[in-house]
Design a protein around this motif. Sequence first.
Motif, mmCIF file in Angstrom:
data_model
loop_
_atom_site.group_PDB
_atom_site.id
_atom_site.type_symbol
_atom_site.label_atom_id
_atom_site.label_comp_id
_atom_site.label_asym_id
_atom_site.label_seq_id
_atom_site.Cartn_x
_atom_site.Cartn_y
_atom_site.Cartn_z
ATOM 1 N N ARG A 55 -7.118 -6.054 -1.609
ATOM 2 C CA ARG A 55 -6.334 -4.840 -1.383
ATOM 3 C C ARG A 55 -7.216 -3.619 -1.144
ATOM 4 O O ARG A 55 -6.775 -2.667 -0.504
ATOM 5 N N GLN A 56 -8.464 -3.635 -1.645
ATOM 6 C CA GLN A 56 -9.303 -2.434 -1.547
ATOM 7 C C GLN A 56 -9.554 -2.000 -0.098
ATOM 8 O O GLN A 56 -9.344 -0.823 0.240
ATOM 9 N N PRO A 57 -10.013 -2.888 0.797
ATOM 10 C CA PRO A 57 -10.223 -2.426 2.184
ATOM 11 C C PRO A 57 -8.923 -2.033 2.881
ATOM 12 O O PRO A 57 -8.922 -1.170 3.753
ATOM 13 N N VAL A 58 -7.816 -2.651 2.467
ATOM 14 C CA VAL A 58 -6.518 -2.260 3.024
ATOM 15 C C VAL A 58 -6.181 -0.844 2.582
ATOM 16 O O VAL A 58 -5.727 -0.013 3.383
ATOM 17 N N ARG A 59 -6.406 -0.554 1.305
ATOM 18 C CA ARG A 59 -6.130 0.782 0.782
ATOM 19 C C ARG A 59 -6.990 1.827 1.501
ATOM 20 O O ARG A 59 -6.515 2.911 1.858
ATOM 21 N N GLU A 60 -8.264 1.504 1.732
ATOM 22 C CA GLU A 60 -9.163 2.428 2.427
ATOM 23 C C GLU A 60 -8.696 2.649 3.873
ATOM 24 O O GLU A 60 -8.723 3.776 4.389
ATOM 25 N N ALA A 61 -8.269 1.556 4.510
ATOM 26 C CA ALA A 61 -7.792 1.664 5.892
ATOM 27 C C ALA A 61 -6.531 2.518 5.963
ATOM 28 O O ALA A 61 -6.367 3.337 6.885
ATOM 29 N N MET A 62 -5.638 2.358 4.993
ATOM 30 C CA MET A 62 -4.392 3.130 4.965
ATOM 31 C C MET A 62 -4.680 4.622 4.847
ATOM 32 O O MET A 62 -4.037 5.451 5.477
ATOM 33 N N GLN A 63 -5.660 4.966 4.029
ATOM 34 C CA GLN A 63 -6.006 6.374 3.859
ATOM 35 C C GLN A 63 -6.546 6.954 5.169
ATOM 36 O O GLN A 63 -6.178 8.059 5.578
ATOM 37 N N ARG A 64 -7.394 6.191 5.829
ATOM 38 C CA ARG A 64 -7.946 6.652 7.112
ATOM 39 C C ARG A 64 -6.842 6.769 8.163
ATOM 40 O O ARG A 64 -6.796 7.739 8.921
ATOM 41 N N LEU A 65 -5.955 5.790 8.206
ATOM 42 C CA LEU A 65 -4.860 5.811 9.172
ATOM 43 C C LEU A 65 -3.916 6.978 8.889
ATOM 44 O O LEU A 65 -3.351 7.572 9.813
ATOM 45 N N SER A 66 -3.770 7.322 7.622
ATOM 46 C CA SER A 66 -2.960 8.482 7.260
ATOM 47 C C SER A 66 -3.621 9.765 7.744
ATOM 48 O O SER A 66 -2.962 10.653 8.308
ATOM 49 N N ASN A 67 -4.935 9.862 7.553
ATOM 50 C CA ASN A 67 -5.667 11.053 8.000
ATOM 51 C C ASN A 67 -5.576 11.242 9.513
ATOM 52 O O ASN A 67 -5.588 12.371 10.009
ATOM 53 N N GLU A 68 -5.466 10.115 10.232
ATOM 54 C CA GLU A 68 -5.418 10.177 11.692
ATOM 55 C C GLU A 68 -3.999 10.246 12.245
ATOM 56 O O GLU A 68 -3.804 10.300 13.460
ATOM 57 N N GLY A 69 -3.000 10.229 11.351
ATOM 58 C CA GLY A 69 -1.624 10.394 11.793
ATOM 59 C C GLY A 69 -0.899 9.124 12.194
ATOM 60 O O GLY A 69 0.218 9.188 12.718
ATOM 61 N N TRP A 70 -1.500 7.964 11.910
ATOM 62 C CA TRP A 70 -0.841 6.696 12.247
ATOM 63 C C TRP A 70 0.097 6.228 11.138
ATOM 64 O O TRP A 70 1.020 5.457 11.381
ATOM 65 N N VAL A 71 -0.182 6.646 9.911
ATOM 66 C CA VAL A 71 0.564 6.200 8.740
ATOM 67 C C VAL A 71 0.974 7.416 7.917
ATOM 68 O O VAL A 71 0.210 8.382 7.792
ATOM 69 N N ASP A 72 2.191 7.383 7.384
ATOM 70 C CA ASP A 72 2.675 8.427 6.481
ATOM 71 C C ASP A 72 2.652 7.892 5.054
ATOM 72 O O ASP A 72 3.264 6.846 4.776
ATOM 73 N N LEU A 73 1.948 8.587 4.165
ATOM 74 C CA LEU A 73 1.916 8.220 2.750
ATOM 75 C C LEU A 73 2.917 9.099 2.011
ATOM 76 O O LEU A 73 2.775 10.328 1.988
ATOM 77 N N ARG A 74 3.935 8.484 1.429
ATOM 78 C CA ARG A 74 4.992 9.223 0.740
ATOM 79 C C ARG A 74 4.919 8.941 -0.748
ATOM 80 O O ARG A 74 5.191 7.810 -1.182
ATOM 81 N N PRO A 75 4.531 9.952 -1.522
ATOM 82 C CA PRO A 75 4.410 9.750 -2.982
ATOM 83 C C PRO A 75 5.694 9.177 -3.583
ATOM 84 O O PRO A 75 6.795 9.682 -3.328
ATOM 85 N N GLY A 76 5.536 8.108 -4.345
ATOM 86 C CA GLY A 76 6.672 7.490 -4.989
ATOM 87 C C GLY A 76 7.379 6.455 -4.131
ATOM 88 O O GLY A 76 8.224 5.700 -4.630
ATOM 89 N N TYR A 77 7.048 6.413 -2.843
ATOM 90 C CA TYR A 77 7.720 5.468 -1.936
ATOM 91 C C TYR A 77 6.740 4.499 -1.273
ATOM 92 O O TYR A 77 7.097 3.380 -0.943
ATOM 93 N N GLY A 78 5.515 4.952 -1.031
ATOM 94 C CA GLY A 78 4.532 4.082 -0.400
ATOM 95 C C GLY A 78 4.110 4.554 0.980
ATOM 96 O O GLY A 78 4.260 5.733 1.327
ATOM 97 N N ALA A 79 3.608 3.616 1.780
ATOM 98 C CA ALA A 79 3.090 3.918 3.117
ATOM 99 C C ALA A 79 4.046 3.394 4.179
ATOM 100 O O ALA A 79 4.632 2.317 4.030
ATOM 101 N N PHE A 80 4.177 4.164 5.244
ATOM 102 C CA PHE A 80 5.072 3.813 6.339
ATOM 103 C C PHE A 80 4.373 4.104 7.668
ATOM 104 O O PHE A 80 3.635 5.089 7.778
ATOM 105 N N VAL A 81 4.617 3.264 8.648
ATOM 106 C CA VAL A 81 4.112 3.546 9.992
ATOM 107 C C VAL A 81 4.732 4.854 10.465
ATOM 108 O O VAL A 81 5.937 5.059 10.332
#
Length: 228
Positions: A55-81
Amino acid sequence: MSPQGLNAATSRVQRPVPLREAVYEAILDLITTRTLSPGQHLVETELAQTLGVSRQPVREAMQRLSNEGWVDLRPGYGAFVHTPTESEADQLLAVRSLLETDSARLAAEHATPEQIARLRELVAVGRAAAERADTDAVVEANADFHRAVTEASGNRVLAELAGQVDRRVRWYYAPVARIRGAASWDEHENLVDAIEARDADTALRLMGEHTERTRRTYHEEVDQVRGA
């Protein structure tokens, strides 16, 4: 540089891509091809299992994708495209149009016979993909065609800028690839004719009309989906 120093530098260059980078690229590819749809919930454990990693590299990738606008991180709900807004689509497609109309104009002035032949080859590839309704292949051929036009412009800075928006353009184009169908490749072929004829004004106009049709079709498709 000494032979020992050169060997050390070479070994560094040849190292495999870090796992976090490979995972990032894999998830981004799933997003841009719409295997992962806009708005889809992204579960770290499921992605890790699918990709065969922890899960660690996935978590790191999600953070980067969020920074670049590909993924939305919603506190309490998770990550969404990320689901693009119409304003975001217009901004991107406007930038694309500016870059590619000028690329077409310059390509008419500078394209080599080999580059023109490559453009015609890509038109044939795209037509064949459209005829067999292979959307993924159509999207790839479309991206390859537009990249080839930019490369034929002879302007390296323009090509680099176009490359920076390439993945997002693919993402936006995927929903309309099937709708545009053969018409898009007719437009591509007409553009190649203008480039081969060294008609810069016509090439610029045709590319502008082509990108505008894609923009309109995208918005029409989005409106239809929302109204369904």
